[in-house]
Design an enzyme around this catalytic site. Structure first.
Site, PDB file in Angstrom:
ATOM      1  N   HIS A 147     -39.205 -27.201  22.516  1.00  0.00           N
ATOM      2  CA  HIS A 147     -39.949 -26.211  21.721  1.00  0.00           C
ATOM      3  C   HIS A 147     -40.011 -26.656  20.240  1.00  0.00           C
ATOM      4  O   HIS A 147     -41.072 -26.822  19.664  1.00  0.00           O
ATOM      5  CB  HIS A 147     -39.258 -24.847  21.763  1.00  0.00           C
TER       6      HIS A 147
HETATM    7  O1  RIB Z   1     -38.639 -19.613  22.334  1.00  0.00           O
HETATM    8  C1  RIB Z   1     -38.100 -20.846  21.936  1.00  0.00           C
HETATM    9  C2  RIB Z   1     -37.452 -20.756  20.604  1.00  0.00           C
HETATM   10  O2  RIB Z   1     -36.355 -19.860  20.673  1.00  0.00           O
HETATM   11  C3  RIB Z   1     -36.847 -22.087  20.128  1.00  0.00           C
HETATM   12  O3  RIB Z   1     -36.915 -22.157  18.730  1.00  0.00           O
HETATM   13  C4  RIB Z   1     -35.425 -22.010  20.579  1.00  0.00           C
HETATM   14  O4  RIB Z   1     -34.540 -22.781  19.752  1.00  0.00           O
HETATM   15  C5  RIB Z   1     -35.139 -20.545  20.401  1.00  0.00           C
HETATM   16  O5  RIB Z   1     -34.803 -20.341  19.037  1.00  0.00           O
END
Ligand code: RIB
Ligand code: CA
Length: 313
Positions: free
Chosen positions: A237
Site C-alpha cells: 500500500h
Molecule cells: O489501508 C492500508 C493502510 O493502512 C496502509 O497505510 C497501512 O500501513 C495501514 O496504515
C-alpha cells in the site's frame, strides 16, 4: 538531477517500513524528515519503529513525532495486520538516538518554508498530522507542492465494506486535507490491493545480502505467513505512494472531486469519489484530486528492485 524534497508521514507498520526503505534509497528523493502518527499501532511503537529502521540502515534522517490519535474519537489499531509492535515478529536494535526536537507539524512547516513550492508530502497513515498542519498554518497551502497519499478507495474498503483504514482512522483529517486546496494525488485501495509481491520478489531482496534487502525480505516473509493464516497478502500500500512520487507513470490517475464521509453511521471513513456532478450546484467547480485507478505492477516491481538494490552501493 534535482532531488524532490519529501516528508514521509508514517504509522510504521509493516508496509510503512518497506516504504521508508524505498524512500531512503531512491536517488530521486531528498527525504527531509519522516514524521510519525498513531495508526496501525500506538504512537510509541510507530515512532520507535520508524527511528529504529532509519538508524539501523545508517541514515541520520530526522524523525519527528506527531499525533497520538485522531482529531475526533479513539484510534482503533490494526495490530491484527501488523502485530502488536507494528513490525510483526521483527525486532530491530533499539535506537538510542533522540527524536527530532520539533514535532511533526512544526517539522512540516520548517521544511515547507525551506523549499517553498517544492516540498511533497507523502502521508501513508491517518492524515491527522497533515490536517493539524494546514489548520495551524494556512500558509502551507501555497508552500506545499503536492500531497501524494496512500488512503481511501473509490470502491470498497479494508476496515469496513466502504472505508479504507487510513481514511477510517481519521475521517475528519482526510476531509480537511482533501479540501484544503493543496493538490492531492490519492493512491487508494483500487490500486494498492493489486500491488502484491511474491516469494520470488522476497528472494531477490534477500539475495542482495544487505541490511535493507534482508529487512524487506523478512517483512515479506511475515506477510506471506499472515496471508497463509487468512490475513492480508503482501500488499505494498504505502510503497506504491512513494513509487508514484518518483515514477508517476506507475499508476494511471483521473481527476475527481473527492471528500471523506465523516457522519455516516455505517459509511464513516468512506472516500466519496464524485464521478458525476449530482452533489454540486450548477457551475460549481470544486477542487479536484488525482485518483489512481490503474497500476503498472511490473513497473512498480522494477522500481522497488532498482531502489532497494542501491543498498549494495
Ligand atoms: O489501508 C492500508 C493502510 O493502512 C496502509 O497505510 C497501512 O500501513 C495501514 O496504515
Ligand atoms: Ca501506513
Amino acid at each position: 538531477m534535482k532531488k524532490i524534497p519529501v516528508i514521509l508521514d508514517c504509522d510504521t507498520g509493516t508496509d510503512d517500513a518497506i516504504a521508508i526503505v524505498e524512500a531512503l534509497y531512491a536517488p530521486e528523493l531528498d527525504v527531509r524528515a519522516v514524521t510519525t502518527v498513531a495508526g496501525n499501532v500506538s504512537l510509541r511503537y510507530t515512532s520507535q519503529n520508524t527511528l529504529n529502521i532509519v538508524r539501523y540502515l545508517g541514515f541520520d534522517t530526522r524523525v519527528a513525532v506527531g499525533a497520538a490519535g485522531p482529531i475526533f474519537g479513539e484510534i482503533i489499531h490494526s495490530s491484527a495486520t501488523h502485530g502488536d509492535t507494528g513490525l510483526g515478529p521483527l525486532v530491530l536494535p533499539q535506537s538510542a538516538n533522540a527524536f527530532y526536537e520539533k514535532n511533526a507539524v512544526e517539522t512540516i512547516l520548517e521544511e515547507a518554508r525551506h523549499a517553498p513550492g517544492e516540498l511533497v508530502l507523502i502521508p501513508v497513515a491517518p492524515m491527522t498530522n497533515i490536517a493539524h498542519a494546514v489548520l495551524a498554518y494556512p500558509e502551507l497551502v501555497s508552500l506545499i507542492k503536492e500531497i501524494v497519499f496512500m488512503g481511501g478507495a473509490m470502491v470498497g474498503g479494508n476496515m469496513t465494506t466502504t472505508a479504507e483504514f487510513n481514511a477510517w482512522a481519521d475521517p475528519e483529517a482526510m476531509s480537511i486535507v482533501l479540501n484544503c486546496g493543496i493538490p492531492c494525488r490519492m493512491i487508494g485501495l483500487d490500486v494498492t490491493e493489486k500491488a502484491v509481491l511474491n516469494r520470488e520478489d522476497a528472494c531477490f531482496f534477500r539475495d542482495l545480502g544487505t541490511k535493507a534487502g534482508t529487512l524487506v525480505a523478512d517483512l515479506l516473509d511475515f506477510m506471506f505467513q499472515r496471508f497463509s493464516e487468512g490475513g492480508e497478502d503482501a500488499l505494498m500500500h504505502d510503497g506504491l505512494a512513494v513509487a508514484a512520487v518518483v515514477q508517476p507513470e506507475v499508476v494511471k490517475t483521473q481527476p475527481f472531486y473527492v471528500d471523506c464521509e465523516c457522519s455516516g453511521k455505517y459509511t464513516r471513513g468512506h472516500t466519496y469519489v464524485a464521478t458525476n456532478e449530482i452533489f454540486f450546484k450548477k457551475g460549481e467547480k470544486p477542487e479536484r484530486c488525482e485518483v489512481a485507478l490503474e497500476l503498472d505492477l511490473p513497473l512498480f516491481k522494477q522500481f522497488l528492485r532498482r531502489v532497494i538494490a542501491r543498498s549494495q552501493a
